[in-house]
Write a protein that holds these residues in place. Structure first.
Motif, PDB file in Angstrom:
ATOM      1  N   GLY A 274       0.808  -1.203   0.000  1.00  0.00           N
ATOM      2  CA  GLY A 274       0.000   0.000   0.000  1.00  0.00           C
ATOM      3  C   GLY A 274       0.843   1.256   0.000  1.00  0.00           C
ATOM      4  N   ALA A 275       0.164   2.400   0.015  1.00  0.00           N
ATOM      5  CA  ALA A 275       0.846   3.685   0.095  1.00  0.00           C
ATOM      6  C   ALA A 275       1.298   3.933   1.529  1.00  0.00           C
ATOM      7  N   TYR A 276       2.276   4.815   1.692  1.00  0.00           N
ATOM      8  CA  TYR A 276       2.710   5.210   3.024  1.00  0.00           C
ATOM      9  C   TYR A 276       1.512   5.738   3.809  1.00  0.00           C
ATOM     10  N   PRO A 277       1.309   5.366   5.080  1.00  0.00           N
ATOM     11  CA  PRO A 277       2.224   4.620   5.951  1.00  0.00           C
ATOM     12  C   PRO A 277       1.953   3.125   6.016  1.00  0.00           C
ATOM     13  N   GLY A 278       1.134   2.593   5.101  1.00  0.00           N
ATOM     14  CA  GLY A 278       0.812   1.167   5.114  1.00  0.00           C
ATOM     15  C   GLY A 278       1.631   0.357   4.149  1.00  0.00           C
ATOM     16  N   ASN A 279       2.816   0.832   3.815  1.00  0.00           N
ATOM     17  CA  ASN A 279       3.664   0.156   2.820  1.00  0.00           C
ATOM     18  C   ASN A 279       4.554  -0.892   3.484  1.00  0.00           C
ATOM     19  N   TYR A 280       3.967  -2.060   3.738  1.00  0.00           N
ATOM     20  CA  TYR A 280       4.768  -3.152   4.273  1.00  0.00           C
ATOM     21  C   TYR A 280       5.863  -3.528   3.277  1.00  0.00           C
ATOM     22  N   LEU A 281       5.515  -3.554   1.994  1.00  0.00           N
ATOM     23  CA  LEU A 281       6.469  -3.841   0.929  1.00  0.00           C
ATOM     24  C   LEU A 281       6.290  -2.803  -0.176  1.00  0.00           C
ATOM     25  N   PRO A 282       7.374  -2.491  -0.900  1.00  0.00           N
ATOM     26  CA  PRO A 282       7.223  -1.560  -2.022  1.00  0.00           C
ATOM     27  C   PRO A 282       6.451  -2.166  -3.188  1.00  0.00           C
ATOM     28  N   GLN A 283       6.641  -3.443  -3.425  1.00  0.00           N
ATOM     29  CA  GLN A 283       5.930  -4.168  -4.475  1.00  0.00           C
ATOM     30  C   GLN A 283       5.790  -5.620  -4.041  1.00  0.00           C
ATOM     31  N   ILE A 284       4.927  -6.348  -4.738  1.00  0.00           N
ATOM     32  CA  ILE A 284       4.802  -7.783  -4.524  1.00  0.00           C
ATOM     33  C   ILE A 284       5.721  -8.485  -5.520  1.00  0.00           C
ATOM     34  N   PRO A 285       6.671  -9.290  -5.052  1.00  0.00           N
ATOM     35  CA  PRO A 285       7.586  -9.964  -5.985  1.00  0.00           C
ATOM     36  C   PRO A 285       6.840 -10.823  -7.000  1.00  0.00           C
ATOM     37  N   GLN A 372       9.018   1.003  12.261  1.00  0.00           N
ATOM     38  CA  GLN A 372       7.732   1.691  12.435  1.00  0.00           C
ATOM     39  C   GLN A 372       7.259   2.387  11.165  1.00  0.00           C
ATOM     40  N   GLN A 373       8.185   2.919  10.385  1.00  0.00           N
ATOM     41  CA  GLN A 373       7.835   3.619   9.154  1.00  0.00           C
ATOM     42  C   GLN A 373       8.868   3.300   8.078  1.00  0.00           C
ATOM     43  N   LYS A 374       8.409   3.300   6.833  1.00  0.00           N
ATOM     44  CA  LYS A 374       9.298   3.133   5.686  1.00  0.00           C
ATOM     45  C   LYS A 374       9.029   4.279   4.713  1.00  0.00           C
ATOM     46  N   ILE A 375      10.089   5.018   4.371  1.00  0.00           N
ATOM     47  CA  ILE A 375       9.929   6.198   3.533  1.00  0.00           C
ATOM     48  C   ILE A 375      10.859   6.115   2.331  1.00  0.00           C
ATOM     49  N   ASN A 376      10.278   6.269   1.168  1.00  0.00           N
ATOM     50  CA  ASN A 376      11.058   6.355  -0.056  1.00  0.00           C
ATOM     51  C   ASN A 376      11.483   7.812  -0.270  1.00  0.00           C
ATOM     52  N   GLN A 377      12.763   8.030  -0.586  1.00  0.00           N
ATOM     53  CA  GLN A 377      13.302   9.364  -0.835  1.00  0.00           C
ATOM     54  C   GLN A 377      12.992  10.323   0.321  1.00  0.00           C
ATOM     55  N   PRO A 378      13.440  10.008   1.534  1.00  0.00           N
ATOM     56  CA  PRO A 378      13.168  10.894   2.674  1.00  0.00           C
ATOM     57  C   PRO A 378      13.831  12.263   2.492  1.00  0.00           C
ATOM     58  N   ARG A 379      13.058  13.332   2.733  1.00  0.00           N
ATOM     59  CA  ARG A 379      13.582  14.680   2.539  1.00  0.00           C
ATOM     60  C   ARG A 379      14.451  15.109   3.709  1.00  0.00           C
ATOM     61  N   GLY A 380      15.549  15.761   3.370  1.00  0.00           N
ATOM     62  CA  GLY A 380      16.477  16.333   4.338  1.00  0.00           C
ATOM     63  C   GLY A 380      17.432  17.218   3.571  1.00  0.00           C
ATOM     64  N   PRO A 458      11.495  -1.976  -6.694  1.00  0.00           N
ATOM     65  CA  PRO A 458      11.405  -0.527  -6.869  1.00  0.00           C
ATOM     66  C   PRO A 458      10.306   0.096  -6.005  1.00  0.00           C
ATOM     67  N   ALA A 459      10.643   1.207  -5.368  1.00  0.00           N
ATOM     68  CA  ALA A 459       9.675   1.949  -4.558  1.00  0.00           C
ATOM     69  C   ALA A 459       9.098   3.095  -5.388  1.00  0.00           C
ATOM     70  N   GLY A 460       7.830   3.397  -5.162  1.00  0.00           N
ATOM     71  CA  GLY A 460       7.157   4.406  -5.970  1.00  0.00           C
ATOM     72  C   GLY A 460       6.841   5.675  -5.202  1.00  0.00           C
ATOM     73  N   PRO A 461       6.261   6.663  -5.880  1.00  0.00           N
ATOM     74  CA  PRO A 461       5.939   7.950  -5.240  1.00  0.00           C
ATOM     75  C   PRO A 461       4.919   7.829  -4.121  1.00  0.00           C
TER      76      PRO A 461
END
Length: 474
Positions: A274-285, A372-380, A458-461
């Motif tokens: 799912g989308a953040y914050p429910g993204n257990y996996l980025p994709q299903i293999p 607890q959280q997984k973030i693609n391209q975390p801003r900093g 691959p992780a998505g937007p």
């Protein structure tokens, strides 16, 4: 310490201090034996009985980072059960608040014209039917085992023959054993499921039905795998098998963590991505093409809560290959700060090993945590967090990539754990929400390990949080 010894300690304590409560004994015991999970488990149960869930969770956490022994599983189950109960309680409070708000709005506007009365009903589309996969065709099975460096070619042949005759009695199809030089820190004559061989001492193909050796080849000295053309096909078969094992392990771990956090399994595998914050996996293999499957088989009705992890073998079976002799266990991260090494393990199986950078002045906290959280391209600022981030403690601690790769292997951060960007992208693919993360400063030798070919989902937007600027302890 076993249960009998524990009860003897308890009896002795109450005979000596008859006015003291069980809670006093558990507190005394954990102070005397801080590395025994059995004491922390009972202290947690007592705290729960008194209604102090936070102190109970802390006791269970302490038990989870104790040494291996009795009550490990009971402590883990109690910890995750209490987490689920707390999450449900929080969800219930939010739901009651939402219902109260809706009722208020209804009484305000129900009898006046407006969108609440004029809106037309919409039909909710049914979920698309999932394809029913056929069982994967039996694939060439390859086992990698390590052997002592002192054995001659003749001794290797004899010992590996004894290994295949006793190791796989349930197999009926011929299989191949690739024999590699000893891997420091890893067991001898046991399958190394996720090891990428660089050198080889020999190879043997065996038919377990007729109990005969089909073919074998041995070298007195290790040879480079890449330079031995006769091993090309076996190497390709091993790569395919490792990929399938990784897929199944990733999915089972995500399903298990989903169950731990929600108390149920997802209706379909795609719910894990799912989308953040429910993204257990980025994709299903997606299964390798040679399995001739459109998707991995998923049978949630085969799930048994009383044996949650073990029943996942039937919920999501391993197609085309035999289950490992040493069973898979839920994935777990283990960081040894003394060697700047992060390991991804599944029970006795080492899946990946990465060098990391940690906090200076012991600022990376020792203990037991979960992702607890997984973030693609975390801003900093200046891309300091690299390409992926995984929060393991709310007050600013995360596993993340880096824009300073030269820092890997040292103690330079304010408490976070840094990885090379390629490594954190791979780890992000393996690790689901809820995966356990243990940090220890106990001395441990750095053990060399050869990871398989890089694997990245691959992780998505939808997994990005562009509105958030993170201030992790970089």
């Amino acid at each position: 310490m076993d249960k009998v010894s524990f009860l003897q300690e308890k009896s002795t304590f109450h005979m000596k201090y008859p006015d003291q409560s069980d809670l006093a004994f558990y507190r005394w015991y954990t102070a005397q034996y801080p590395n025994e999970a059995i004491g922390w488990f009972h202290l947690g149960k007592e705290r729960e009985a008194q209604g102090n869930s936070e102190q109970a969770l802390e006791a269970y956490r302490r038990g989870l980072v104790s040494k291996q022994g009795p009550y490990d599983n009971e402590t883990r189950d109690a910890y995750h059960r209490l987490l689920r109960e707390r999450q449900r309680s929080s969800l219930g409070s939010r739901t009651r608040l939402l219902l109260a708000s809706l009722l208020f709005l209804y009484f305000q506007f129900a009898f006046s014209p407006g969108p609440l009365r004029d809106g037309s009903s919409e039909t909710i589309p049914q979920a698309a039917k999932q394809p029913v996969p056929t069982p994967g065709q039996t694939q060439p099975h390859v086992e990698v085992i390590a052997v002592p460096p002192t054995l001659s070619a003749r001794e290797l042949s004899e010992q590996v023959r004894r290994y295949v005759e006793s190791r796989r009695p349930a197999l009926t199809q011929p299989f191949t054993v690739m024999v590699v030089p000893e891997v420091p820190g890893s067991p001898l004559f046991r399958p190394l499921l996720f090891y990428q061989p660089r050198e080889v001492r020999g190879i043997l193909r065996y038919n377990p039905t007729s109990r005969t050796v089909i073919s074998e080849k041995w070298w007195d000295k290790p040879v480079q795998l890449e330079r031995e053309p006769t091993l090309a096909s076996v190497k390709a078969e091993l790569t395919d098998e490792q990929l399938t094992l990784q897929h199944v392990l990733i999915l089972r771990n995500a399903l298990y963590r989903y169950y731990q956090q929600t108390g149920t399994l997802p209706a379909q595998l795609s719910d894990l991505a799912g989308a953040y914050p429910g993204n257990y996996l980025p994709q299903i293999p997606v299964p390798p093409k040679r399995l001739l499957l459109k998707s991995y088989p998923y049978h949630p009705k085969a799930f048994l809560p009383e044996s949650a992890w073990d029943s996942l073998r039937n919920v999501l079976p391993l197609p085309g290959y035999p289950e490992p002799v040493a069973p898979f266990e839920p994935l777990q991260l283990q960081l040894t700060t003394s060697t700047h090494t992060l390991k991804l393990i599944s029970g006795s199986h080492l899946v990946r090993s990465y060098p990391v950078a940690i906090g200076k002045n012991d600022s990376t906290p020792e203990g037991y945590y979960t992702i607890q959280q997984k973030i693609n391209q975390p801003r900093g600022h200046d891309n300091i967090y690299g390409t992926r981030g995984m929060v393991f403690q709310e007050n600013g601690y995360a596993l993340h990539g880096t824009n300073h790769p030269e820092s890997i292997g040292s103690s330079v951060s304010l408490g976070c754990v840094r990885l090379y960007n390629a490594a954190v992208e791979e780890l992000y693919s393996f690790v689901s929400l809820g995966t356990e993360f243990m940090i220890s400063n106990a001395p441990s030798p750095a053990q060399p390990w050869s990871n398989p070919a890089p694997f990245v989902l691959p992780a998505g937007p939808e997994e990005e949080t562009p509105q958030v600027i993170y201030n992790w302890l970089h």
